[in-house]
Design an enzyme around this catalytic site. Structure first.
Site, PDB file in Angstrom:
ATOM      1  N   SER A 244       0.823  -1.184   0.000  1.00 43.03           N
ATOM      2  CA  SER A 244       0.000   0.000   0.000  1.00 43.03           C
ATOM      3  C   SER A 244       0.870   1.252   0.000  1.00 43.03           C
ATOM      4  O   SER A 244       1.750   1.398  -0.837  1.00 43.03           O
ATOM      5  CB  SER A 244      -0.928  -0.068   1.215  1.00 43.03           C
ATOM      6  OG  SER A 244      -2.046   0.729   1.039  1.00 43.03           O
ATOM      7  N   ASP A 470      -8.325  -3.966  -6.838  1.00 40.16           N
ATOM      8  CA  ASP A 470      -7.888  -3.407  -5.555  1.00 40.16           C
ATOM      9  C   ASP A 470      -8.646  -2.102  -5.312  1.00 40.16           C
ATOM     10  O   ASP A 470      -8.634  -1.212  -6.155  1.00 40.16           O
ATOM     11  CB  ASP A 470      -6.381  -3.141  -5.600  1.00 40.16           C
ATOM     12  CG  ASP A 470      -5.792  -2.786  -4.240  1.00 40.16           C
ATOM     13  OD1 ASP A 470      -6.397  -1.953  -3.525  1.00 40.16           O
ATOM     14  OD2 ASP A 470      -4.718  -3.314  -3.918  1.00 40.16           O
ATOM     15  N   HIS A 498      -7.318  -5.810  -1.288  1.00 45.38           N
ATOM     16  CA  HIS A 498      -6.186  -4.885  -1.238  1.00 45.38           C
ATOM     17  C   HIS A 498      -4.887  -5.635  -1.012  1.00 45.38           C
ATOM     18  O   HIS A 498      -4.736  -6.326   0.003  1.00 45.38           O
ATOM     19  CB  HIS A 498      -6.423  -3.875  -0.118  1.00 45.38           C
ATOM     20  CG  HIS A 498      -5.357  -2.835  -0.006  1.00 45.38           C
ATOM     21  ND1 HIS A 498      -4.768  -2.247  -1.097  1.00 45.38           N
ATOM     22  CD2 HIS A 498      -4.747  -2.286   1.083  1.00 45.38           C
ATOM     23  CE1 HIS A 498      -3.864  -1.375  -0.693  1.00 45.38           C
ATOM     24  NE2 HIS A 498      -3.826  -1.396   0.616  1.00 45.38           N
TER      25      HIS A 498
END
Length: 530
Positions: A244, A470, A498
Protein backbone atom coordinates in the site's frame (compact mmCIF):
# COMPACT_ATOMS: atom_id res chain seq x y z
CA UNK A 1 -9.36 10.99 8.34
CA UNK A 2 -10.13 13.47 5.73
CA UNK A 3 -6.75 13.79 4.18
CA UNK A 4 -4.68 11.00 2.94
CA UNK A 5 -4.25 9.97 -0.58
CA UNK A 6 -3.16 6.59 0.59
CA UNK A 7 -5.32 5.69 3.48
CA UNK A 8 -7.83 7.15 1.24
CA UNK A 9 -8.45 10.70 2.15
CA UNK A 10 -9.79 8.72 4.88
CA UNK A 11 -10.09 5.52 2.91
CA UNK A 12 -6.94 3.85 1.76
CA UNK A 13 -3.97 1.71 2.33
CA UNK A 14 -3.29 0.33 5.32
CA UNK A 15 -6.64 -1.27 4.77
CA UNK A 16 -7.41 -0.98 8.39
CA UNK A 17 -4.27 -2.63 9.64
CA UNK A 18 -6.02 -5.69 11.04
CA UNK A 19 -7.38 -6.51 7.60
CA UNK A 20 -4.08 -5.83 5.88
CA UNK A 21 -2.31 -8.16 8.23
CA UNK A 22 -4.80 -10.84 7.36
CA UNK A 23 -4.47 -10.03 3.69
CA UNK A 24 -0.71 -10.19 3.80
CA UNK A 25 -0.31 -13.31 5.87
CA UNK A 26 -2.84 -15.97 4.95
CA UNK A 27 -2.21 -19.09 2.92
CA UNK A 28 -2.88 -18.95 -0.79
CA UNK A 29 -4.67 -21.33 -3.14
CA UNK A 30 -3.26 -22.96 -6.24
CA UNK A 31 -3.28 -20.69 -9.28
CA UNK A 32 -1.72 -20.35 -12.66
CA UNK A 33 0.02 -17.48 -14.39
CA UNK A 34 0.32 -16.05 -17.85
CA UNK A 35 2.78 -13.54 -19.24
CA UNK A 36 1.87 -10.48 -21.24
CA UNK A 37 1.20 -6.81 -20.70
CA UNK A 38 -2.21 -5.80 -19.43
CA UNK A 39 -4.44 -3.61 -21.56
CA UNK A 40 -6.16 -1.94 -18.59
CA UNK A 41 -6.42 1.83 -18.92
CA UNK A 42 -4.41 4.01 -16.57
CA UNK A 43 -6.86 6.69 -15.50
CA UNK A 44 -5.29 10.03 -14.66
CA UNK A 45 -1.82 9.18 -15.89
CA UNK A 46 0.12 8.00 -18.86
CA UNK A 47 1.68 4.55 -18.91
CA UNK A 48 4.78 6.03 -17.29
CA UNK A 49 3.28 8.71 -15.07
CA UNK A 50 1.05 11.77 -15.24
CA UNK A 51 2.04 14.42 -17.78
CA UNK A 52 4.19 17.19 -16.35
CA UNK A 53 5.39 15.27 -13.27
CA UNK A 54 9.09 15.90 -12.79
CA UNK A 55 11.40 12.96 -11.95
CA UNK A 56 12.63 12.45 -8.40
CA UNK A 57 16.35 13.11 -8.32
CA UNK A 58 18.67 10.72 -6.46
CA UNK A 59 20.79 11.91 -3.59
CA UNK A 60 24.58 11.94 -3.98
CA UNK A 61 26.13 8.54 -3.36
CA UNK A 62 27.95 8.06 -0.08
CA UNK A 63 27.30 9.31 3.41
CA UNK A 64 27.33 13.10 3.85
CA UNK A 65 29.81 14.21 6.47
CA UNK A 66 27.05 16.00 8.39
CA UNK A 67 25.25 12.66 8.85
CA UNK A 68 28.28 10.54 9.70
CA UNK A 69 27.44 10.29 13.40
CA UNK A 70 23.96 8.99 12.61
CA UNK A 71 25.30 6.33 10.26
CA UNK A 72 27.91 5.31 12.84
CA UNK A 73 25.47 4.53 15.70
CA UNK A 74 25.59 1.10 17.33
CA UNK A 75 22.25 -0.65 17.72
CA UNK A 76 21.44 -2.34 21.01
CA UNK A 77 18.83 -5.02 20.40
CA UNK A 78 16.85 -6.05 23.49
CA UNK A 79 14.35 -8.86 23.95
CA UNK A 80 10.79 -7.58 23.62
CA UNK A 81 7.25 -8.66 22.85
CA UNK A 82 7.90 -12.32 23.49
CA UNK A 83 10.62 -13.68 21.23
CA UNK A 84 11.34 -10.51 19.25
CA UNK A 85 14.13 -7.98 19.58
CA UNK A 86 13.63 -4.21 19.70
CA UNK A 87 15.93 -1.24 19.38
CA UNK A 88 15.91 2.52 18.97
CA UNK A 89 18.19 4.94 17.13
CA UNK A 90 18.44 8.63 16.39
CA UNK A 91 17.90 10.60 13.20
CA UNK A 92 17.81 14.35 12.59
CA UNK A 93 14.39 15.98 12.69
CA UNK A 94 15.45 18.05 9.67
CA UNK A 95 17.97 16.55 7.26
CA UNK A 96 18.74 20.03 5.97
CA UNK A 97 19.85 21.01 9.47
CA UNK A 98 21.06 17.74 11.08
CA UNK A 99 22.88 19.57 13.86
CA UNK A 100 19.66 20.80 15.41
CA UNK A 101 16.93 18.66 16.96
CA UNK A 102 16.98 14.88 16.66
CA UNK A 103 14.19 12.34 17.09
CA UNK A 104 14.06 8.69 18.15
CA UNK A 105 12.89 5.88 15.87
CA UNK A 106 11.87 2.39 17.00
CA UNK A 107 12.45 -0.91 15.22
CA UNK A 108 11.73 -4.57 15.81
CA UNK A 109 13.14 -7.74 14.29
CA UNK A 110 12.67 -11.47 14.18
CA UNK A 111 16.02 -13.03 13.35
CA UNK A 112 16.43 -15.55 10.53
CA UNK A 113 15.83 -19.16 11.56
CA UNK A 114 18.84 -20.33 9.50
CA UNK A 115 21.63 -17.89 10.37
CA UNK A 116 24.21 -19.84 8.38
CA UNK A 117 22.33 -19.08 5.16
CA UNK A 118 21.03 -15.66 6.10
CA UNK A 119 20.60 -13.22 3.18
CA UNK A 120 20.30 -10.12 5.34
CA UNK A 121 17.41 -8.08 6.67
CA UNK A 122 14.02 -7.69 5.00
CA UNK A 123 12.53 -4.34 6.00
CA UNK A 124 8.72 -4.42 5.95
CA UNK A 125 6.11 -1.65 5.93
CA UNK A 126 2.31 -2.24 5.94
CA UNK A 127 1.21 1.13 4.58
CA UNK A 128 -0.96 3.95 5.83
CA UNK A 129 0.75 6.30 6.01
CA UNK A 130 0.56 5.70 9.72
CA UNK A 131 0.52 1.92 9.96
CA UNK A 132 2.88 0.51 12.57
CA UNK A 133 5.55 -1.70 11.03
CA UNK A 134 6.55 -2.78 14.53
CA UNK A 135 3.08 -4.25 15.03
CA UNK A 136 2.94 -5.60 11.50
CA UNK A 137 6.14 -7.63 11.71
CA UNK A 138 4.88 -9.48 14.76
CA UNK A 139 2.02 -10.86 12.70
CA UNK A 140 4.05 -11.29 9.52
CA UNK A 141 6.72 -13.32 11.32
CA UNK A 142 4.14 -15.90 12.41
CA UNK A 143 2.75 -16.42 8.92
CA UNK A 144 5.63 -15.68 6.57
CA UNK A 145 6.87 -18.21 4.03
CA UNK A 146 9.26 -20.64 5.78
CA UNK A 147 11.99 -19.95 3.24
CA UNK A 148 11.74 -16.22 3.79
CA UNK A 149 11.75 -16.72 7.55
CA UNK A 150 14.86 -18.87 7.40
CA UNK A 151 16.76 -16.50 5.13
CA UNK A 152 15.94 -13.03 6.43
CA UNK A 153 15.77 -11.09 9.64
CA UNK A 154 12.27 -9.62 9.37
CA UNK A 155 12.54 -5.98 10.42
CA UNK A 156 9.86 -3.41 11.09
CA UNK A 157 10.64 0.29 11.47
CA UNK A 158 7.90 2.62 12.65
CA UNK A 159 8.40 5.64 10.37
CA UNK A 160 8.89 9.05 11.94
CA UNK A 161 5.60 10.26 13.40
CA UNK A 162 4.20 6.74 13.66
CA UNK A 163 3.60 4.35 16.54
CA UNK A 164 6.65 4.11 18.78
CA UNK A 165 8.82 6.46 16.70
CA UNK A 166 8.33 9.99 18.10
CA UNK A 167 4.64 9.91 17.17
CA UNK A 168 2.37 12.64 15.90
CA UNK A 169 -0.39 13.27 18.45
CA UNK A 170 -3.68 15.07 17.88
CA UNK A 171 -7.15 14.31 19.28
CA UNK A 172 -8.22 12.48 22.43
CA UNK A 173 -10.45 9.41 22.13
CA UNK A 174 -13.76 11.26 22.72
CA UNK A 175 -12.78 14.04 20.31
CA UNK A 176 -11.79 11.45 17.72
CA UNK A 177 -15.19 9.79 18.16
CA UNK A 178 -16.82 13.10 17.35
CA UNK A 179 -14.53 13.64 14.37
CA UNK A 180 -15.33 10.29 12.78
CA UNK A 181 -19.07 10.95 13.16
CA UNK A 182 -19.13 14.30 11.33
CA UNK A 183 -21.21 14.33 8.14
CA UNK A 184 -18.89 14.05 5.12
CA UNK A 185 -21.65 14.51 2.54
CA UNK A 186 -22.95 17.92 3.66
CA UNK A 187 -26.40 18.88 2.38
CA UNK A 188 -26.51 22.52 3.46
CA UNK A 189 -24.33 25.37 4.69
CA UNK A 190 -24.69 24.35 8.33
CA UNK A 191 -23.30 20.89 7.59
CA UNK A 192 -20.49 22.38 5.48
CA UNK A 193 -19.60 24.67 8.37
CA UNK A 194 -19.56 21.71 10.76
CA UNK A 195 -17.24 19.75 8.49
CA UNK A 196 -14.87 22.69 8.09
CA UNK A 197 -14.87 23.25 11.85
CA UNK A 198 -13.99 19.59 12.43
CA UNK A 199 -11.12 19.72 9.94
CA UNK A 200 -9.79 22.92 11.50
CA UNK A 201 -10.03 21.47 15.00
CA UNK A 202 -8.11 18.38 13.88
CA UNK A 203 -5.33 20.47 12.34
CA UNK A 204 -5.08 22.80 15.32
CA UNK A 205 -4.90 19.89 17.75
CA UNK A 206 -2.08 18.25 15.77
CA UNK A 207 -0.11 21.49 15.77
CA UNK A 208 -0.66 22.03 19.48
CA UNK A 209 0.19 18.46 20.50
CA UNK A 210 3.01 17.73 18.03
CA UNK A 211 4.68 21.07 17.32
CA UNK A 212 7.40 21.19 14.69
CA UNK A 213 7.31 17.40 14.20
CA UNK A 214 4.33 17.71 11.84
CA UNK A 215 6.54 19.66 9.45
CA UNK A 216 9.08 16.81 9.23
CA UNK A 217 7.19 13.56 8.63
CA UNK A 218 7.35 13.52 4.84
CA UNK A 219 7.90 10.33 2.87
CA UNK A 220 11.25 11.62 1.62
CA UNK A 221 12.44 12.06 5.21
CA UNK A 222 11.12 8.62 6.18
CA UNK A 223 12.98 7.08 3.23
CA UNK A 224 16.19 8.74 4.37
CA UNK A 225 15.63 7.25 7.83
CA UNK A 226 15.39 3.81 6.21
CA UNK A 227 18.84 4.26 4.70
CA UNK A 228 20.27 5.03 8.13
CA UNK A 229 18.75 1.79 9.46
CA UNK A 230 20.05 -0.14 6.43
CA UNK A 231 23.57 0.91 7.38
CA UNK A 232 23.08 0.24 11.08
CA UNK A 233 21.95 -3.37 10.53
CA UNK A 234 25.01 -3.91 8.37
CA UNK A 235 23.39 -4.35 4.96
CA UNK A 236 25.02 -2.95 1.83
CA UNK A 237 21.66 -3.14 0.03
CA UNK A 238 18.13 -2.59 1.33
CA UNK A 239 15.84 -5.58 0.91
CA UNK A 240 12.26 -4.38 1.26
CA UNK A 241 8.62 -5.48 1.22
CA UNK A 242 6.16 -2.59 1.19
CA UNK A 243 2.39 -2.77 0.95
CA UNK A 244 0.00 0.00 0.00
CA UNK A 245 1.50 3.35 1.04
CA UNK A 246 4.57 1.27 1.86
CA UNK A 247 5.08 1.03 -1.91
CA UNK A 248 5.35 4.81 -2.13
CA UNK A 249 7.84 4.78 0.72
CA UNK A 250 9.86 2.00 -0.93
CA UNK A 251 9.76 3.58 -4.38
CA UNK A 252 10.86 6.89 -2.87
CA UNK A 253 13.81 5.12 -1.28
CA UNK A 254 14.69 3.59 -4.64
CA UNK A 255 14.51 7.00 -6.28
CA UNK A 256 16.76 8.60 -3.70
CA UNK A 257 19.19 5.70 -3.25
CA UNK A 258 19.05 3.59 -6.45
CA UNK A 259 22.48 2.13 -5.84
CA UNK A 260 21.39 0.82 -2.43
CA UNK A 261 18.36 -1.14 -3.66
CA UNK A 262 18.48 -4.87 -3.03
CA UNK A 263 15.44 -7.09 -3.54
CA UNK A 264 12.39 -4.83 -3.41
CA UNK A 265 8.71 -5.82 -3.63
CA UNK A 266 6.04 -3.11 -3.86
CA UNK A 267 2.57 -4.66 -3.39
CA UNK A 268 -0.56 -2.54 -3.87
CA UNK A 269 1.29 0.25 -5.61
CA UNK A 270 0.78 4.00 -5.34
CA UNK A 271 1.40 6.22 -8.38
CA UNK A 272 3.65 9.10 -7.23
CA UNK A 273 3.02 11.09 -10.40
CA UNK A 274 -0.59 11.98 -9.55
CA UNK A 275 -1.57 15.16 -7.75
CA UNK A 276 -3.82 14.78 -4.72
CA UNK A 277 -7.03 15.56 -6.58
CA UNK A 278 -6.35 13.02 -9.33
CA UNK A 279 -5.25 10.48 -6.74
CA UNK A 280 -8.42 10.87 -4.71
CA UNK A 281 -10.64 10.69 -7.76
CA UNK A 282 -8.89 7.59 -9.09
CA UNK A 283 -9.09 5.96 -5.69
CA UNK A 284 -12.82 6.65 -5.57
CA UNK A 285 -13.06 4.67 -8.78
CA UNK A 286 -11.11 1.85 -7.15
CA UNK A 287 -13.64 1.58 -4.35
CA UNK A 288 -16.46 1.67 -6.88
CA UNK A 289 -14.88 -1.23 -8.73
CA UNK A 290 -14.56 -3.17 -5.48
CA UNK A 291 -18.17 -2.36 -4.55
CA UNK A 292 -19.37 -3.65 -7.93
CA UNK A 293 -17.55 -6.94 -7.32
CA UNK A 294 -19.10 -7.25 -3.86
CA UNK A 295 -22.58 -6.35 -5.13
CA UNK A 296 -22.42 -8.87 -7.97
CA UNK A 297 -21.33 -11.57 -5.53
CA UNK A 298 -23.96 -10.55 -2.97
CA UNK A 299 -26.78 -10.73 -5.52
CA UNK A 300 -26.05 -14.43 -6.03
CA UNK A 301 -26.38 -15.31 -2.34
CA UNK A 302 -29.45 -16.19 -0.30
CA UNK A 303 -28.40 -13.94 2.59
CA UNK A 304 -27.92 -10.81 0.46
CA UNK A 305 -29.99 -7.95 1.93
CA UNK A 306 -29.66 -5.76 -1.16
CA UNK A 307 -31.69 -7.51 -3.83
CA UNK A 308 -30.88 -9.80 -6.71
CA UNK A 309 -28.83 -7.64 -9.05
CA UNK A 310 -25.79 -5.41 -8.89
CA UNK A 311 -27.92 -2.41 -9.89
CA UNK A 312 -30.51 -3.09 -7.20
CA UNK A 313 -27.78 -3.53 -4.60
CA UNK A 314 -26.39 -0.11 -5.43
CA UNK A 315 -29.81 1.50 -5.23
CA UNK A 316 -30.51 -0.06 -1.85
CA UNK A 317 -27.11 1.00 -0.48
CA UNK A 318 -27.79 4.59 -1.55
CA UNK A 319 -31.23 4.45 0.07
CA UNK A 320 -29.74 3.08 3.29
CA UNK A 321 -27.13 5.83 3.44
CA UNK A 322 -29.83 8.45 2.94
CA UNK A 323 -31.96 6.91 5.68
CA UNK A 324 -29.03 6.93 8.13
CA UNK A 325 -28.15 10.49 7.11
CA UNK A 326 -31.67 11.58 8.06
CA UNK A 327 -31.72 9.55 11.27
CA UNK A 328 -28.60 7.85 12.67
CA UNK A 329 -29.09 4.28 13.81
CA UNK A 330 -28.94 3.13 17.40
CA UNK A 331 -26.34 0.55 18.41
CA UNK A 332 -25.69 -1.80 21.28
CA UNK A 333 -23.48 0.92 22.81
CA UNK A 334 -24.26 4.52 23.75
CA UNK A 335 -22.96 5.66 20.34
CA UNK A 336 -25.07 6.05 17.23
CA UNK A 337 -24.14 5.13 13.66
CA UNK A 338 -23.99 8.19 11.42
CA UNK A 339 -23.86 8.13 7.64
CA UNK A 340 -20.13 8.84 7.79
CA UNK A 341 -19.54 5.81 10.00
CA UNK A 342 -21.80 3.63 7.85
CA UNK A 343 -19.83 4.56 4.74
CA UNK A 344 -16.56 3.82 6.54
CA UNK A 345 -17.92 0.43 7.59
CA UNK A 346 -18.78 -0.48 4.01
CA UNK A 347 -15.40 0.76 2.79
CA UNK A 348 -13.64 -1.31 5.44
CA UNK A 349 -15.19 -4.48 4.02
CA UNK A 350 -13.93 -3.69 0.52
CA UNK A 351 -10.34 -4.34 1.56
CA UNK A 352 -10.74 -8.10 1.77
CA UNK A 353 -13.17 -10.71 0.43
CA UNK A 354 -12.98 -12.32 3.87
CA UNK A 355 -15.15 -9.44 5.15
CA UNK A 356 -17.90 -9.70 2.52
CA UNK A 357 -19.96 -12.08 4.65
CA UNK A 358 -19.56 -9.75 7.63
CA UNK A 359 -20.76 -6.84 5.50
CA UNK A 360 -23.84 -8.73 4.31
CA UNK A 361 -24.76 -9.40 7.92
CA UNK A 362 -24.06 -5.79 8.92
CA UNK A 363 -26.23 -4.42 6.13
CA UNK A 364 -29.02 -6.83 7.06
CA UNK A 365 -29.09 -5.64 10.68
CA UNK A 366 -28.71 -1.99 9.62
CA UNK A 367 -31.76 -2.26 7.39
CA UNK A 368 -33.59 -3.64 10.44
CA UNK A 369 -32.59 -0.56 12.44
CA UNK A 370 -29.49 -1.77 14.31
CA UNK A 371 -26.21 -0.07 13.39
CA UNK A 372 -23.98 -2.10 15.73
CA UNK A 373 -22.30 -4.31 13.14
CA UNK A 374 -21.55 -1.46 10.74
CA UNK A 375 -20.19 0.53 13.68
CA UNK A 376 -17.83 -2.33 14.51
CA UNK A 377 -16.55 -2.32 10.94
CA UNK A 378 -16.04 1.44 11.10
CA UNK A 379 -14.19 1.11 14.41
CA UNK A 380 -12.00 -1.61 12.92
CA UNK A 381 -11.06 0.75 10.13
CA UNK A 382 -9.88 3.37 12.61
CA UNK A 383 -8.42 0.71 14.93
CA UNK A 384 -10.53 2.09 17.76
CA UNK A 385 -10.04 0.06 20.94
CA UNK A 386 -12.90 -1.15 23.10
CA UNK A 387 -11.87 1.41 25.73
CA UNK A 388 -12.47 4.23 23.24
CA UNK A 389 -8.82 5.01 22.52
CA UNK A 390 -7.23 5.30 19.08
CA UNK A 391 -3.68 4.68 17.87
CA UNK A 392 -1.98 7.55 16.11
CA UNK A 393 -2.60 6.00 12.68
CA UNK A 394 -4.96 8.72 11.45
CA UNK A 395 -2.92 11.53 12.97
CA UNK A 396 0.23 10.43 11.15
CA UNK A 397 -1.81 9.77 8.03
CA UNK A 398 -3.01 13.34 7.81
CA UNK A 399 0.39 14.80 8.68
CA UNK A 400 2.27 12.78 6.07
CA UNK A 401 -0.22 13.30 3.27
CA UNK A 402 -0.54 17.03 3.84
CA UNK A 403 3.25 17.33 3.59
CA UNK A 404 3.71 15.06 0.59
CA UNK A 405 1.30 16.84 -1.77
CA UNK A 406 -0.38 20.25 -1.95
CA UNK A 407 -4.02 20.26 -0.85
CA UNK A 408 -6.40 19.30 -3.67
CA UNK A 409 -8.96 21.94 -2.68
CA UNK A 410 -8.59 25.36 -1.13
CA UNK A 411 -12.12 25.71 0.22
CA UNK A 412 -15.61 24.16 0.23
CA UNK A 413 -16.57 25.95 -2.99
CA UNK A 414 -13.79 24.13 -4.83
CA UNK A 415 -15.02 20.80 -3.46
CA UNK A 416 -18.59 21.51 -4.54
CA UNK A 417 -17.39 22.26 -8.05
CA UNK A 418 -15.46 18.95 -8.15
CA UNK A 419 -18.20 16.70 -6.73
CA UNK A 420 -19.78 15.85 -10.13
CA UNK A 421 -16.41 14.72 -11.45
CA UNK A 422 -15.86 12.51 -8.39
CA UNK A 423 -19.37 11.09 -8.66
CA UNK A 424 -18.67 10.19 -12.26
CA UNK A 425 -15.74 8.11 -11.02
CA UNK A 426 -17.75 6.60 -8.16
CA UNK A 427 -21.51 6.81 -7.85
CA UNK A 428 -21.48 5.50 -4.28
CA UNK A 429 -18.30 6.97 -2.75
CA UNK A 430 -17.27 9.86 -5.00
CA UNK A 431 -19.04 12.59 -3.08
CA UNK A 432 -17.63 11.37 0.22
CA UNK A 433 -14.10 11.25 -1.09
CA UNK A 434 -14.29 14.71 -2.61
CA UNK A 435 -15.28 16.23 0.72
CA UNK A 436 -12.76 14.11 2.62
CA UNK A 437 -10.01 15.72 0.58
CA UNK A 438 -10.71 19.13 2.12
CA UNK A 439 -8.75 18.56 5.33
CA UNK A 440 -5.30 19.57 4.05
CA UNK A 441 -6.66 23.01 3.14
CA UNK A 442 -6.46 23.87 6.85
CA UNK A 443 -3.20 22.13 7.66
CA UNK A 444 -0.76 24.43 9.50
CA UNK A 445 2.31 23.33 7.54
CA UNK A 446 2.74 23.83 3.81
CA UNK A 447 3.40 20.84 1.60
CA UNK A 448 7.07 20.14 0.90
CA UNK A 449 6.44 17.57 -1.83
CA UNK A 450 4.87 17.58 -5.30
CA UNK A 451 3.79 14.98 -7.86
CA UNK A 452 6.80 13.29 -9.45
CA UNK A 453 7.87 10.23 -11.34
CA UNK A 454 10.39 7.75 -9.96
CA UNK A 455 12.94 6.21 -12.32
CA UNK A 456 15.50 4.79 -9.87
CA UNK A 457 18.02 4.43 -12.69
CA UNK A 458 20.56 1.70 -12.06
CA UNK A 459 18.55 -0.05 -9.33
CA UNK A 460 18.21 -3.82 -9.20
CA UNK A 461 14.91 -5.25 -10.48
CA UNK A 462 11.94 -3.94 -8.50
CA UNK A 463 8.80 -6.10 -8.45
CA UNK A 464 5.56 -4.08 -8.52
CA UNK A 465 2.45 -6.10 -7.63
CA UNK A 466 -0.99 -4.88 -8.67
CA UNK A 467 -4.44 -6.37 -8.03
CA UNK A 468 -7.00 -5.75 -10.77
CA UNK A 469 -9.87 -4.93 -8.39
CA UNK A 470 -7.89 -3.41 -5.56
CA UNK A 471 -10.09 -0.75 -3.90
CA UNK A 472 -7.49 1.42 -2.18
CA UNK A 473 -4.62 1.33 -4.67
CA UNK A 474 -6.25 0.96 -8.10
CA UNK A 475 -4.54 -1.36 -10.55
CA UNK A 476 -3.74 1.57 -12.86
CA UNK A 477 -1.34 2.86 -10.21
CA UNK A 478 0.70 -0.34 -10.30
CA UNK A 479 0.93 -0.18 -14.08
CA UNK A 480 2.09 3.41 -13.95
CA UNK A 481 4.69 2.89 -11.22
CA UNK A 482 6.14 -0.21 -12.89
CA UNK A 483 6.45 1.74 -16.15
CA UNK A 484 8.17 4.66 -14.43
CA UNK A 485 10.81 2.51 -12.74
CA UNK A 486 13.71 1.74 -15.03
CA UNK A 487 13.94 -1.78 -13.57
CA UNK A 488 10.24 -2.23 -12.74
CA UNK A 489 8.64 -5.65 -13.22
CA UNK A 490 4.83 -5.62 -13.16
CA UNK A 491 3.27 -8.69 -11.52
CA UNK A 492 -0.54 -8.74 -11.76
CA UNK A 493 -3.09 -10.53 -9.59
CA UNK A 494 -6.44 -10.85 -11.33
CA UNK A 495 -8.64 -10.74 -8.26
CA UNK A 496 -10.26 -8.78 -5.44
CA UNK A 497 -9.04 -7.11 -2.26
CA UNK A 498 -6.19 -4.88 -1.24
CA UNK A 499 -2.66 -6.19 -1.99
CA UNK A 500 -1.89 -9.71 -3.22
CA UNK A 501 1.22 -11.31 -1.74
CA UNK A 502 0.40 -13.84 0.95
CA UNK A 503 -3.36 -13.72 0.34
CA UNK A 504 -5.00 -16.13 -2.07
CA UNK A 505 -2.71 -16.73 -5.03
CA UNK A 506 -0.01 -19.38 -4.90
CA UNK A 507 1.15 -17.99 -8.23
CA UNK A 508 1.83 -14.57 -6.72
CA UNK A 509 3.42 -16.06 -3.63
CA UNK A 510 5.72 -18.32 -5.62
CA UNK A 511 6.82 -15.49 -7.91
CA UNK A 512 7.62 -13.16 -5.00
CA UNK A 513 9.33 -15.88 -2.96
CA UNK A 514 11.53 -16.93 -5.89
CA UNK A 515 12.62 -13.32 -6.20
CA UNK A 516 13.24 -12.74 -2.50
CA UNK A 517 15.12 -16.01 -2.03
CA UNK A 518 16.95 -16.39 -5.33
CA UNK A 519 16.87 -12.98 -6.96
CA UNK A 520 14.81 -14.28 -9.90
CA UNK A 521 12.42 -11.43 -10.74
CA UNK A 522 9.25 -12.39 -12.64
CA UNK A 523 8.99 -11.42 -16.28
CA UNK A 524 7.43 -8.00 -16.73
CA UNK A 525 3.69 -8.42 -17.36
CA UNK A 526 3.29 -11.77 -15.58
CA UNK A 527 -0.35 -12.33 -14.57
CA UNK A 528 -1.77 -14.59 -11.88
CA UNK A 529 -5.32 -15.69 -11.14
CA UNK A 530 -6.86 -17.14 -8.01
Amino acid sequence: MRAGQYRSRRFAPVAALAVLLLAGCTAGSTTGSTAGASSDAVSGSTAAGAPGAAPLQPLPAGTPAALATYYAQKLSWQNCRGDFECTTFKVPLDYEHPDRREITLSAIRKTATDPAHRLGSLLMNPGGPGGSAVDYVQNAARAADPGVRSSYDLVGLDPRGVGESTPVSCLSGPRMDAYTAVDITPDDQAEIDALVAADKEFAAACQQESGELIGHVSTVEAARDMDVLRALVGDAKLNYLGKSYGTFLGATYAGLFPGNVGRMVLDGAVDPSLDSRAGNRTQAGGFETAWAAFAADCAKRDDCPLGRSEKEAGQQLTALFRQIDAKPLGTESDRVLTESMATTGVIQAMYSESLWHTLREALTTAKAGDGSALLRLSDDYYERSSDGSYPNLMFANMAVNCLDLPAPFADPAAVQQAVPDFEQASAHFGRDMAWMALGCAYWPTKATGAPHTIRAAGASPIVVVGTTRDPATPYAWAKSLAAQLESGRLLTYDGDGHTAYGRRSTCIDNAVNRYLLGGEAPANGTRCAK
